[in-house]
Scaffold this motif. Structure first.
Motif, PDB file in Angstrom:
ATOM      1  N   GLY A 395       3.029  -4.804  -9.287  1.00 49.97           N
ATOM      2  CA  GLY A 395       4.198  -3.992  -8.984  1.00 49.97           C
ATOM      3  C   GLY A 395       5.255  -4.777  -8.234  1.00 49.97           C
ATOM      4  N   ILE A 396       4.827  -5.589  -7.264  1.00 47.54           N
ATOM      5  CA  ILE A 396       5.777  -6.379  -6.481  1.00 47.54           C
ATOM      6  C   ILE A 396       6.397  -7.489  -7.326  1.00 47.54           C
ATOM      7  CG2 ILE A 396       5.937  -8.009  -4.546  1.00 47.54           C
ATOM      8  CD1 ILE A 396       3.829  -6.214  -3.137  1.00 47.54           C
ATOM      9  N   GLU A 397       5.649  -8.009  -8.270  1.00 52.07           N
ATOM     10  CA  GLU A 397       6.213  -9.004  -9.182  1.00 52.07           C
ATOM     11  C   GLU A 397       7.381  -8.406  -9.963  1.00 52.07           C
ATOM     12  OE1 GLU A 397       4.848 -11.670 -13.082  1.00 52.07           O
ATOM     13  OE2 GLU A 397       3.333 -10.724 -11.803  1.00 52.07           O
ATOM     14  N   LEU A 398       7.239  -7.120 -10.327  1.00 50.33           N
ATOM     15  CA  LEU A 398       8.289  -6.442 -11.078  1.00 50.33           C
ATOM     16  C   LEU A 398       9.403  -5.910 -10.182  1.00 50.33           C
ATOM     17  CD1 LEU A 398       5.882  -4.481 -13.444  1.00 50.33           C
ATOM     18  CD2 LEU A 398       7.508  -6.251 -14.175  1.00 50.33           C
ATOM     19  N   ALA A 399       9.065  -5.590  -8.945  1.00 47.40           N
ATOM     20  CA  ALA A 399      10.043  -5.053  -7.987  1.00 47.40           C
ATOM     21  C   ALA A 399       9.836  -5.733  -6.648  1.00 47.40           C
ATOM     22  CB  ALA A 399       9.889  -3.539  -7.867  1.00 47.40           C
ATOM     23  N   PRO A 400      10.359  -6.947  -6.479  1.00 45.37           N
ATOM     24  CA  PRO A 400      10.072  -7.752  -5.280  1.00 45.37           C
ATOM     25  C   PRO A 400      10.521  -7.125  -3.970  1.00 45.37           C
ATOM     26  CG  PRO A 400      11.039  -9.102  -7.029  1.00 45.37           C
ATOM     27  CD  PRO A 400      11.199  -7.678  -7.441  1.00 45.37           C
ATOM     28  N   ASP A 401      11.462  -6.189  -3.998  1.00 44.80           N
ATOM     29  CA  ASP A 401      11.981  -5.604  -2.764  1.00 44.80           C
ATOM     30  C   ASP A 401      11.467  -4.190  -2.505  1.00 44.80           C
ATOM     31  OD1 ASP A 401      13.473  -7.890  -2.230  1.00 44.80           O
ATOM     32  OD2 ASP A 401      15.181  -7.172  -3.406  1.00 44.80           O
ATOM     33  N   ASN A 402      10.373  -3.829  -3.155  1.00 46.88           N
ATOM     34  CA  ASN A 402       9.821  -2.495  -2.907  1.00 46.88           C
ATOM     35  C   ASN A 402       9.064  -2.511  -1.583  1.00 46.88           C
ATOM     36  OD1 ASN A 402       7.791  -0.232  -2.986  1.00 46.88           O
ATOM     37  ND2 ASN A 402       8.827   0.169  -4.918  1.00 46.88           N
ATOM     38  N   ALA A 403       9.698  -1.969  -0.561  1.00 44.60           N
ATOM     39  CA  ALA A 403       9.130  -2.061   0.788  1.00 44.60           C
ATOM     40  C   ALA A 403       7.794  -1.348   0.904  1.00 44.60           C
ATOM     41  CB  ALA A 403      10.118  -1.494   1.800  1.00 44.60           C
ATOM     42  N   ALA A 404       7.652  -0.196   0.259  1.00 45.33           N
ATOM     43  CA  ALA A 404       6.391   0.552   0.350  1.00 45.33           C
ATOM     44  C   ALA A 404       5.235  -0.264  -0.199  1.00 45.33           C
ATOM     45  CB  ALA A 404       6.512   1.879  -0.391  1.00 45.33           C
ATOM     46  N   ALA A 405       5.471  -0.946  -1.319  1.00 45.76           N
ATOM     47  CA  ALA A 405       4.415  -1.769  -1.898  1.00 45.76           C
ATOM     48  C   ALA A 405       4.124  -2.983  -1.023  1.00 45.76           C
ATOM     49  CB  ALA A 405       4.819  -2.223  -3.303  1.00 45.76           C
ATOM     50  N   LEU A 406       5.148  -3.557  -0.442  1.00 45.67           N
ATOM     51  CA  LEU A 406       4.961  -4.738   0.405  1.00 45.67           C
ATOM     52  C   LEU A 406       4.132  -4.411   1.644  1.00 45.67           C
ATOM     53  CD1 LEU A 406       8.581  -6.169   0.130  1.00 45.67           C
ATOM     54  CD2 LEU A 406       6.504  -7.338  -0.654  1.00 45.67           C
ATOM     55  N   VAL A 407       4.426  -3.302   2.315  1.00 42.86           N
ATOM     56  CA  VAL A 407       3.665  -2.977   3.523  1.00 42.86           C
ATOM     57  C   VAL A 407       2.232  -2.589   3.180  1.00 42.86           C
ATOM     58  CG1 VAL A 407       5.663  -2.335   4.901  1.00 42.86           C
ATOM     59  CG2 VAL A 407       4.504  -0.582   3.562  1.00 42.86           C
ATOM     60  N   LEU A 408       2.031  -1.919   2.051  1.00 41.66           N
ATOM     61  CA  LEU A 408       0.669  -1.549   1.681  1.00 41.66           C
ATOM     62  C   LEU A 408      -0.147  -2.783   1.311  1.00 41.66           C
ATOM     63  CD1 LEU A 408      -1.412   0.604   1.289  1.00 41.66           C
ATOM     64  CD2 LEU A 408      -0.556   0.995  -1.033  1.00 41.66           C
ATOM     65  N   LEU A 409       0.471  -3.716   0.584  1.00 44.32           N
ATOM     66  CA  LEU A 409      -0.250  -4.941   0.255  1.00 44.32           C
ATOM     67  C   LEU A 409      -0.542  -5.739   1.520  1.00 44.32           C
ATOM     68  CD1 LEU A 409      -1.489  -6.745  -1.879  1.00 44.32           C
ATOM     69  CD2 LEU A 409       0.756  -7.814  -2.221  1.00 44.32           C
ATOM     70  N   ALA A 410       0.358  -5.696   2.476  1.00 48.11           N
ATOM     71  CA  ALA A 410       0.102  -6.364   3.758  1.00 48.11           C
ATOM     72  C   ALA A 410      -1.158  -5.809   4.399  1.00 48.11           C
ATOM     73  CB  ALA A 410       1.302  -6.199   4.689  1.00 48.11           C
ATOM     74  N   ARG A 411      -1.305  -4.506   4.381  1.00 49.15           N
ATOM     75  CA  ARG A 411      -2.497  -3.885   4.958  1.00 49.15           C
ATOM     76  C   ARG A 411      -3.744  -4.258   4.160  1.00 49.15           C
ATOM     77  NH1 ARG A 411      -1.333   2.299   5.114  1.00 49.15           N
ATOM     78  NH2 ARG A 411      -3.474   2.301   5.923  1.00 49.15           N
ATOM     79  N   VAL A 412      -3.601  -4.404   2.851  1.00 44.24           N
ATOM     80  CA  VAL A 412      -4.751  -4.744   2.009  1.00 44.24           C
ATOM     81  C   VAL A 412      -5.238  -6.152   2.289  1.00 44.24           C
ATOM     82  CG1 VAL A 412      -5.473  -5.174  -0.374  1.00 44.24           C
ATOM     83  CG2 VAL A 412      -4.178  -3.111   0.174  1.00 44.24           C
ATOM     84  N   VAL A 413      -4.307  -7.114   2.409  1.00 46.46           N
ATOM     85  CA  VAL A 413      -4.712  -8.518   2.510  1.00 46.46           C
ATOM     86  C   VAL A 413      -4.938  -8.980   3.938  1.00 46.46           C
ATOM     87  CG1 VAL A 413      -3.440  -9.022   0.382  1.00 46.46           C
ATOM     88  CG2 VAL A 413      -2.351  -9.456   2.598  1.00 46.46           C
ATOM     89  N   ALA A 414      -4.432  -8.256   4.918  1.00 46.15           N
ATOM     90  CA  ALA A 414      -4.513  -8.706   6.309  1.00 46.15           C
ATOM     91  C   ALA A 414      -5.930  -9.016   6.786  1.00 46.15           C
ATOM     92  CB  ALA A 414      -3.860  -7.682   7.234  1.00 46.15           C
ATOM     93  N   PRO A 415      -6.961  -8.246   6.426  1.00 49.69           N
ATOM     94  CA  PRO A 415      -8.310  -8.557   6.917  1.00 49.69           C
ATOM     95  C   PRO A 415      -8.822  -9.925   6.493  1.00 49.69           C
ATOM     96  CG  PRO A 415      -8.214  -6.297   6.132  1.00 49.69           C
ATOM     97  CD  PRO A 415      -6.934  -6.954   5.717  1.00 49.69           C
ATOM     98  N   VAL A 416      -8.308 -10.451   5.394  1.00 49.84           N
ATOM     99  CA  VAL A 416      -8.788 -11.759   4.923  1.00 49.84           C
ATOM    100  C   VAL A 416      -7.724 -12.846   5.022  1.00 49.84           C
ATOM    101  CG1 VAL A 416     -10.542 -10.791   3.387  1.00 49.84           C
ATOM    102  CG2 VAL A 416      -8.221 -11.148   2.529  1.00 49.84           C
ATOM    103  N   ASP A 417      -6.443 -12.459   5.092  1.00 51.44           N
ATOM    104  CA  ASP A 417      -5.362 -13.450   5.154  1.00 51.44           C
ATOM    105  C   ASP A 417      -4.203 -12.844   5.947  1.00 51.44           C
ATOM    106  OD1 ASP A 417      -3.417 -15.376   4.809  1.00 51.44           O
ATOM    107  OD2 ASP A 417      -3.721 -15.606   2.646  1.00 51.44           O
ATOM    108  N   VAL A 418      -4.310 -12.939   7.269  1.00 50.68           N
ATOM    109  CA  VAL A 418      -3.304 -12.314   8.119  1.00 50.68           C
ATOM    110  C   VAL A 418      -1.948 -12.989   7.964  1.00 50.68           C
ATOM    111  CG1 VAL A 418      -3.790 -13.752  10.144  1.00 50.68           C
ATOM    112  CG2 VAL A 418      -2.848 -11.455  10.440  1.00 50.68           C
ATOM    113  N   SER A 419      -1.947 -14.254   7.623  1.00 55.42           N
ATOM    114  CA  SER A 419      -0.686 -14.966   7.432  1.00 55.42           C
ATOM    115  C   SER A 419       0.106 -14.366   6.278  1.00 55.42           C
ATOM    116  CB  SER A 419      -0.947 -16.455   7.164  1.00 55.42           C
ATOM    117  OG  SER A 419       0.270 -17.137   6.922  1.00 55.42           O
TER     118      SER A 419
END
Length: 482
Positions: A395-419
């Motif tokens: 989804g982010i590849e298709l819509a790079p500025d979708n803030a809702a998707a960006l923050v949710l993906l941040a929450r998904v990846v943070a436990p393994v890659d906080v950077s």
């Protein structure tokens, strides 16, 4: 929703009946050519309101027959006995049946009558539609969508002053009713109120600078004021957003002619011919005819979607599910209807079915960012982290500025890659500096050990949403730590 044979051009940001997508999230808590004799009343028998309600599984226990005053459906010219004509007639009747049943099942609910008015208007019964919207206002004088629809009807009937009054009323009641802006500007232009139209559009464009239609409208306004240079700038901005906008190319060509730039004007007027020629070619190849043939299906699907939203808001979940499923049958590309159906299924604790609906949507429209992001949100909510990550990345590849998707993906990846989580959160804030996004950024900063910067992010969140206690509590807790 514009009526068939409407006199004015439908604005790209125009709504149908006012049931915004945001209603869905709040409701379900899922997170996430006019016929010649159209004005004559039909003498053909039709099912009673109770029979229609039964067919649609709409709860009719609250129907009060003495208060139900369904108008006769308009009659329609015969288009022959072709399969296409029969299909169009069937879809038309289906739309009326749905809207009539919804209105009859809850006669004190203005939203049902509003939907029925939209259906009457679309199928050529403008007079009946106005009667229905006026009835809506007897139930709720501040039902803004009926006021907006009456404004549209006035504009189409050549009464821009009344349309303007209705549009201002709508905005006073509902400042978020952005679809009104385009029609209001048109009403002002038709009255020669050029400065007022320009001011309105400029305010709108400050908040929505990526609206090519609004830039074209501003260009039209500036041209009417004989300000060719300002019109040129507005049309150029429109073309930056949509290079294939016929209105922008034609408007810019005319503005350049007014400025004496015949060579520059020629380029853009030739582009108009190219765009128009491409449209003719599409018709010759059959592609455009296919699109036109699909239009009745898409309209019927949208009507069922609106009906499903309204039924869900009433708590008629089984009928809402039925209507949403029918919308998808009519238009497989109907992403909002898939999202609605998935939300209904999730609310009914049928998570596997909800996921299946969204997965099918991604397969049907793989270039839809909304489809992938919706799947990611649902998968994350059900604990399917790997699927959520995959879907959100697409989804982010298709819509790079979708803030809702960006923050949710941040929450998904943070436990393994906080950077990466921090990078995604920063991107979300850049795309949409909202309080909730600053809150997620603060979380990522804390995880990264940047306590001071996290406090700063929380301060911004509190400034943007001073009533949100969670932000202040987190701030005080973090500040108290050594």
């Amino acid at each position: 929703m514009r009526g068939a044979g409407a006199g004015g051009k439908a604005w790209p940001w125009a709504r149908r009946t006012g049931m915004a997508a945001g209603v869905l999230c709040g409701l379900l808590g899922s997170g996430c050519g006019r016929p010649k004799d159209a004005s004559r009343p039909s003498t053909a028998p039709r099912p009673s309101a109770a029979e229609q309600s039964s067919e649609l599984n709409i709860n009719s226990a609250q129907v009060e027959p003495a208060q139900v005053d369904l108008l006769s459906r308009p009659s329609f010219a015969t288009d022959g006995e072709t399969a296409a004509a029969a299909e169009a007639a069937g879809l038309r009747d289906e739309c009326f049946t749905l809207a009539e049943a919804i209105a009859a099942a809850a006669p004190r609910d203005p939203a049902g009558w509003n939907l029925l008015g939209v259906v009457h208007r679309h199928f050529g019964d403008a007079e009946g539609a106005v009667r229905l919207w006026e009835h809506v206002l007897t139930l709720d004088p501040r039902f803004s969508e009926a006021i907006r629809q009456l404004g549209d009807a006035a504009l189409e009937q050549g009464n821009p002053a009344d349309a303007e009054r209705r549009y201002w009323q709508t905005l006073e009641i509902d400042p978020s009713a952005l679809p009104v802006v385009g029609q209001l500007a048109e009403a002002l232009l038709q009255q020669g109120k050029f400065s007022a139209a320009a001011e309105l559009l400029e305010v709108f464009l400050k908040a929505h600078p990526r609206s090519a239609a609004a830039w074209c409208a501003l260009g039209k306004t500036r041209a009417a004021e004989k300000e060719a240079a300002a019109a040129k700038t507005a049309y150029e901005r429109a073309l930056e957003i949509d290079a294939e906008s016929r209105d922008a190319q034609q408007g810019l060509g005319r503005a350049l002619l007014a400025l004496g730039d015949k060579d520059g004007a020629k380029v853009h007027l030739e582009a108009v011919a190219r765009i128009q020629g491409a449209k003719v070619d599409r018709y010759r190849s059959g592609n455009a005819q296919d699109v036109d043939a699909a239009a009745p299906l898409a309209w019927a699907a949208a009507t069922h979607h609106e009906g499903a939203l309204l039924l869900a808001k009433r708590g008629e979940m089984a009928a809402a599910e039925q209507a949403a499923k029918r919308a998808i049958e009519l238009d497989a590309d109907a992403g909002p209807s898939r999202a609605l159906l998935a939300a209904l299924l999730a609310k009914a604790r049928r998570g596997d079915e909800a996921l299946a609906v969204l997965r099918a949507g991604c397969a049907q429209t793989p270039s839809s960012a909304e489809a992938w992001i919706g799947l990611g949100q649902m998968a994350f909510g059900q604990g399917l982290v790997a699927e959520a990550e995959t879907a959100l990345r697409k989804g982010i590849e298709l819509a790079p500025d979708n803030a809702a998707a960006l923050v949710l993906l941040a929450r998904v990846v943070a436990p393994v890659d906080v950077s990466e989580g921090l990078t995604l959160a920063r991107r979300a804030v850049d795309a949409e500096p909202a309080a909730a996004n600053y809150y997620v950024l603060a979380d990522m900063l804390v995880r990264s050990g940047a306590r001071g910067e996290a406090l700063g992010a929380l301060e911004k969140a509190m400034t943007l949403a001073p009533g949100e206690r969670r932000y202040r509590q987190t701030y005080e807790q973090l500040k108290s730590q050594p």
